[in-house]
Scaffold this active site. Structure first.
Site, PDB file in Angstrom:
ATOM      1  N   ASP A 175     -71.922-114.585 -44.381  1.00 11.88           N
ATOM      2  CA  ASP A 175     -73.318-114.891 -44.680  1.00 11.88           C
ATOM      3  C   ASP A 175     -73.690-116.312 -44.267  1.00 11.88           C
ATOM      4  O   ASP A 175     -72.884-117.237 -44.385  1.00 11.88           O
ATOM      5  CB  ASP A 175     -73.503-114.746 -46.204  1.00 11.88           C
TER       6      ASP A 175
ATOM      7  N   TYR B 299     -75.209-122.924 -41.555  1.00  7.94           N
ATOM      8  CA  TYR B 299     -75.604-124.037 -42.429  1.00  7.94           C
ATOM      9  C   TYR B 299     -74.442-124.734 -43.155  1.00  7.94           C
ATOM     10  O   TYR B 299     -74.673-125.445 -44.135  1.00  7.94           O
ATOM     11  CB  TYR B 299     -76.604-123.526 -43.486  1.00  7.94           C
TER      12      TYR B 299
ATOM     13  N   GLU C 260     -73.411-113.687 -39.449  1.00  6.90           N
ATOM     14  CA  GLU C 260     -74.849-113.643 -39.679  1.00  6.90           C
ATOM     15  C   GLU C 260     -75.431-115.006 -39.328  1.00  6.90           C
ATOM     16  O   GLU C 260     -75.386-115.943 -40.129  1.00  6.90           O
ATOM     17  CB  GLU C 260     -75.200-113.325 -41.141  1.00  6.90           C
TER      18      GLU C 260
ATOM     19  N   GLU D  62     -73.851-130.546 -42.939  1.00  8.80           N
ATOM     20  CA  GLU D  62     -75.107-131.290 -42.850  1.00  8.80           C
ATOM     21  C   GLU D  62     -74.825-132.587 -42.097  1.00  8.80           C
ATOM     22  O   GLU D  62     -73.784-133.222 -42.332  1.00  8.80           O
ATOM     23  CB  GLU D  62     -75.643-131.675 -44.252  1.00  8.80           C
TER      24      GLU D  62
ATOM     25  N   ASN E 298     -71.377-120.415 -47.640  1.00  4.26           N
ATOM     26  CA  ASN E 298     -72.232-121.595 -47.600  1.00  4.26           C
ATOM     27  C   ASN E 298     -72.551-122.167 -48.975  1.00  4.26           C
ATOM     28  O   ASN E 298     -72.735-123.363 -49.133  1.00  4.26           O
ATOM     29  CB  ASN E 298     -73.536-121.250 -46.880  1.00  4.26           C
ATOM     30  N   HIS E 299     -72.643-121.266 -49.974  1.00  9.63           N
ATOM     31  CA  HIS E 299     -73.098-121.713 -51.295  1.00  9.63           C
ATOM     32  C   HIS E 299     -72.479-120.858 -52.390  1.00  9.63           C
ATOM     33  O   HIS E 299     -71.987-119.766 -52.125  1.00  9.63           O
ATOM     34  CB  HIS E 299     -74.622-121.631 -51.382  1.00  9.63           C
TER      35      HIS E 299
ATOM     36  N   HIS F  91     -81.074-105.261 -45.658  1.00  8.06           N
ATOM     37  CA  HIS F  91     -81.479-105.460 -47.054  1.00  8.06           C
ATOM     38  C   HIS F  91     -82.476-106.605 -47.226  1.00  8.06           C
ATOM     39  O   HIS F  91     -82.976-106.825 -48.316  1.00  8.06           O
ATOM     40  CB  HIS F  91     -80.224-105.745 -47.886  1.00  8.06           C
ATOM     41  N   ASP F  92     -82.695-107.382 -46.177  1.00  8.36           N
ATOM     42  CA  ASP F  92     -83.639-108.501 -46.258  1.00  8.36           C
ATOM     43  C   ASP F  92     -84.993-108.080 -45.685  1.00  8.36           C
ATOM     44  O   ASP F  92     -85.160-106.960 -45.223  1.00  8.36           O
ATOM     45  CB  ASP F  92     -83.090-109.692 -45.453  1.00  8.36           C
TER      46      ASP F  92
HETATM   47  C1  BGC Z   1     -78.616-112.765 -46.936  1.00  9.96           C
HETATM   48  C2  BGC Z   1     -79.720-112.801 -47.948  1.00  9.96           C
HETATM   49  C3  BGC Z   1     -79.425-113.935 -48.919  1.00  9.96           C
HETATM   50  C4  BGC Z   1     -79.162-115.256 -48.182  1.00  9.96           C
HETATM   51  C5  BGC Z   1     -78.585-116.306 -49.071  1.00  9.96           C
HETATM   52  C6  BGC Z   1     -78.795-114.103 -46.275  1.00  9.96           C
HETATM   53  O1  BGC Z   1     -78.795-114.307 -45.034  1.00  9.96           O
HETATM   54  O2  BGC Z   1     -78.739-111.696 -46.036  1.00  9.96           O
HETATM   55  O3  BGC Z   1     -79.871-111.582 -48.613  1.00  9.96           O
HETATM   56  O4  BGC Z   1     -80.514-114.096 -49.758  1.00  9.96           O
HETATM   57  O5  BGC Z   1     -78.258-115.074 -47.129  1.00  9.96           O
HETATM   58  O6  BGC Z   1     -77.272-115.980 -49.407  1.00  9.96           O
END
Ligand code: BGC
Length: 537
Positions: free
Chosen positions: A203, A207, A245, A210, A105-106, A310-311
Site C-alpha cells: 500500500d 510516500y 500500489e 520525506e 507507510n503508516h 475498493h477506493d
Molecule cells: C488504499 C486506501 C487507503 C490508503 C491509506 C490506499 O491507497 O487503497 O484504501 O485508504 O491507501 O492506507
C-alpha cells in the site's frame, strides 16, 4: 497442487476480496475468514488464480483496516491466525494463491508504537514516527485525502509536537529513516511469508520517505529501501509476489520495477480511467495514448490492470481538464465524488448496460497486463452513494435473493445490503446469474477461460491493426503458439470496418460467440454492432 512457475503472477487472474463484505459464517453481520473459505470453490469456478485480501489485521477501522494496530495478528471480527492458516491451506489445495495487503507507510494512532512514541520523548519508539515543532516542513507534499484533511501535520498535545501523515490524521506515517522501522517492516514481511502467504499488495508505496524541497513522493531513498525488501523476499522466499500500489504516471511507476529488483508487479493507474473515457467518447485514443506512455518493463515483471477497486475511481492520473470532464460525465451528483475521484461501482458507471460492461472487460482481459476483478463486479453489483467515505462500493456481496443476500443471517449487516432496484439482491445475485447461461457472470467466466486457453491473450505481443475509424480498438495478440485478433467497437453506433489481414483468405472464428467471419482478399469486412467485441482466431 500449486503451479510451480516462479513468475506465476504474470498470467494470473486476480480477485480482490473485502473479507468483511464477502460471507458471514457466524451470523454477526460481518464477513469472516470461515465465510471466505466457504466461497473458495466459487472463486475457483470463476477462474480466479490469486486472491488479494484487503487488510485483515487488528485495527480501529477508521480507514477500513488500512489503519493497523497490530501487524502480526488477525482482526477478531474475521477470526484467528489459525483460521487464516486454514484459509491458506484451502486456497492452496484448490491451486489458487493468496496475497495480503501490506501497509508499510503508516500505522493506526492506536498502534502501541505510536502510543509509546507520543507519551514519552525518550521512548525508543519516538523515532518510529515523523515529528516536528511546527507544521511548515515538507510543504510541497500534496494532501491526498483532500475532502477531510487540511494538512499533513497534526498537533498531538500529549507528544507536544506535530506528527506527519499522508492520509487520515489517525494514520501517522512511519519514519523510514529510522533503521528500527526498516527492520520492523522486514520482520512483518518475514512473519507473513513464513506463514505461507504468496505475497503482498504493498500500500501507498511512494510516500515512505520525506525530504525537504521535494514533493516527498518516489524518492531515491524509497527505492533503495524497496530494493532491500525485494532482496530479502527473493533470498528467503523466492516465487512470492510484491505488487506495488503507486498511483503515479507510467514513467514514475516504471522505476518501481527497477531492474526486476523492486516490485514484480505494479498497478496501471493511468490506463484505468482512460477505459472509461474511451467508452464515453466512443474513441480509442485515450487507451492508445495511455499505452504509448507505458514504457517497457523487465521480462519477469507485469502490469496489474483493473477497472474498479475498493477506493474511489481515482482521477489523479488525468489532466485537470480531463478530470472535470470525467466528473461531469460519470458523477453528475456531488455525493458521487470523493477527493480526486468517483465513488461508484463498475455497473452503475456504465449505466448498467451489459454491452458496455462486457466491452470494458474485453479490453482489460485482452490488453497486456494481469487483470484484477473487484468482488461483486463479476455480477454487476451496484453501489450506495448515501454511505460515507468509500463504504458505498463496499456493500455486502450478493449471493442470493434472500434476506441478507445470502451474505449474512444477521438482521443488521455491517452496512446495508443494496436495496434499490435494479441493483437489489433480488435482481443481482450470484445464484441467479449462475443459473442463467446468458448472465454477465457466465460471459465473464467464459472470457477468463479463453484467456487461459490462448497464450496470445495473456502474453502475446500486441500489434494495433490500422483502422481509420476512431471508435474501433483492433489489435492482434501474437505468441509463439497462437494469435488472436481482438476487434472492439467503443461507440454506441454501428461501425462498418474493413481491416487488413495477412491471410488473404481464411475463416476467422469468434471465440466469444462461435460465429464465423470470412476474410477475403486480405480484408476483413464487417459492420460492428454498438459496443460489439470479437475475439477472432
Ligand atoms: C488504499 C486506501 C487507503 C490508503 C491509506 C490506499 O491507497 O487503497 O484504501 O485508504 O491507501 O492506507
Amino acid at each position: 497442487m500449486l503451479p510451480t512457475d516462479p513468475t506465476w503472477y504474470k498470467n494470473a487472474i486476480f480477485y480482490e476480496v473485502y473479507v468483511r463484505a464477502f460471507k458471514d459464517s457466524n451470523g454477526d453481520g460481518h464477513g469472516d475468514i470461515h465465510g471466505l473459505v466457504e466461497k473458495l470453490d466459487y472463486l475457483k469456478e470463476l477462474g480466479v488464480d490469486c486472491l488479494w485480501l484487503l487488510p485483515i489485521y487488528p485495527s480501529p477501522l477508521k480507514d477500513d483496516g488500512y489503519d493497523i494496530s497490530d501487524y502480526c495478528s488477525i482482526h477478531p471480527d474475521y477470526g484467528s491466525l489459525e483460521d487464516f492458516k486454514r484459509l491458506l491451506e484451502e486456497t492452496h489445495r484448490r491451486g489458487m494463491r493468496l496475497i495480503t495487503d501490506l501497509v508499510m507507510n503508516h500505522t493506526s494512532d492506536a498502534h502501541p508504537w505510536f502510543q509509546a512514541a507520543r507519551s514519552d520523548r525518550h521512548s525508543p519508539y519516538r523515532d518510529y514516527y515523523v515529528w516536528s515543532n511546527d507544521d511548515r516542513q515538507y510543504s510541497q507534499a500534496r494532501i491526498i485525502f483532500l475532502d477531510t484533511e487540511k494538512s499533513n501535520w497534526t498537533w498531538d498535545p500529549l507528544a507536544g509536537q506535530y506528527f506527519w501523515h499522508r492520509f487520515y490524521a489517525c494514520q501517522p506515517d512511519l519514519n523510514f529513516d529510522a533503521p528500527a522501522v526498516q527492520a520492523e517492516m522486514l520482520r512483518v514481511v518475514d512473519f507473513w511469508l513464513g506463514f505461507g502467504v504468496d505475497g503482498f499488495r504493498v500500500d501507498a508505496v511512494p510516500y515512505l520517505f520525506e525530504r525537504e524541497g521535494t514533493n516527498c513522493e518516489n524518492l531515491p531513498e524509497t527505492h533503495a529501501y524497496l530494493k532491500t525488501l525485494r532482496r530479502f523476499v527473493e533470498e528467503k522466499y523466492p516465487g512470492r509476489l510484491l505488487l506495488c500500489e503507486a498511483n503515479q504516471w507510467p514513467q514514475d511507476v516504471r522505476a518501481y520495477f527497477g531492474e526486476d529488483d523492486e516490485f514484480n508487479m505494479a498497478f496501471h493507474f493511468p490506463l484505468m480511467p482512460r477505459v472509461f473515457m474511451a467508452l464515453k467518447q466512443g474513441d480509442r485514443t485515450p487507451i492508445t495514448w495511455a499505452l504509448e506512455q507505458t514504457p517497457p518493463i523487465p521480462e519477469n515483471c507485469q502490469w496489474a490492470t483493473f477497472l474498479r477497486n475498493h477506493d474511489e475511481l481515482t482521477l489523479e492520473m488525468v489532466s485537470p481538464e480531463e478530470r472535470q470532464w470525467m466528473w461531469a460525465q460519470y458523477s453528475p451528483e456531488m455525493r458521487m465524488r470523493l477527493n480526486l475521484g468517483i465513488r461508484r461501482r463498475l455497473a452503475p458507471l456504465l449505466d448498467n448496460d451489459r454491452r458496455k460492461i462486457e466491452l470494458a472487460y474485453s479490453l482489460i482481459f485482452s490488453l497486456p497486463g494481469a487483470p484484477f476483478l473487484y468482488y461483486g463486479d463479476e455480477i454487476g453489483m451496484g453501489d450506495n452513494i448515501h454511505l460515507p467515505d468509500r463504504n458505498g462500493v463496499r456493500t455486502p456481496m450478493q449471493w442470493e435473493d434472500a434476506p441478507g443476500a445470502g451474505f449474512t443471517s444477521a438482521s443488521v449487516p455491517y452496512i446495508p445490503v443494496i436495496q434499490a432496484d435494479p441493483y437489489s439482491a433480488g435482481s443481482v445475485n450470484v445464484a441467479g446469474q449462475k443459473a442463467d447461461p446468458a448472465s454477465l457472470w457466465h460471459s465473464l467466466r467464459a472470457m477468463i477461460a479463453l484467456r487461459k486457453r490462448y497464450p496470445a491473450l495473456r502474453s502475446g505481443e500486441l500489434t494495433w491493426i490500422p483502422c481509420p475509424h476512431p471508435a474501433v480498438a483492433a489489435y492482434l495478440r501474437r505468441s509463439n503458439a497462437d494469435q488472436v485478433a481482438v476487434i472492439q467497437n467503443l461507440s454506441v453506433k454501428p461501425v462498418p470496418v474493413e481491416l487488413p489481414f495477412e491471410n488473404s483468405s481464411a475463416e476467422l472464428t469468434d471465440l466469444i460467440t462461435g460465429h464465423v467471419v470470412p476474410v477475403q482478399n486480405g480484408r476483413l469486412k464487417i459492420t460492428l454492432r454498438p459496443y460489439e467485441y470479437l475475439w477472432l482466431v
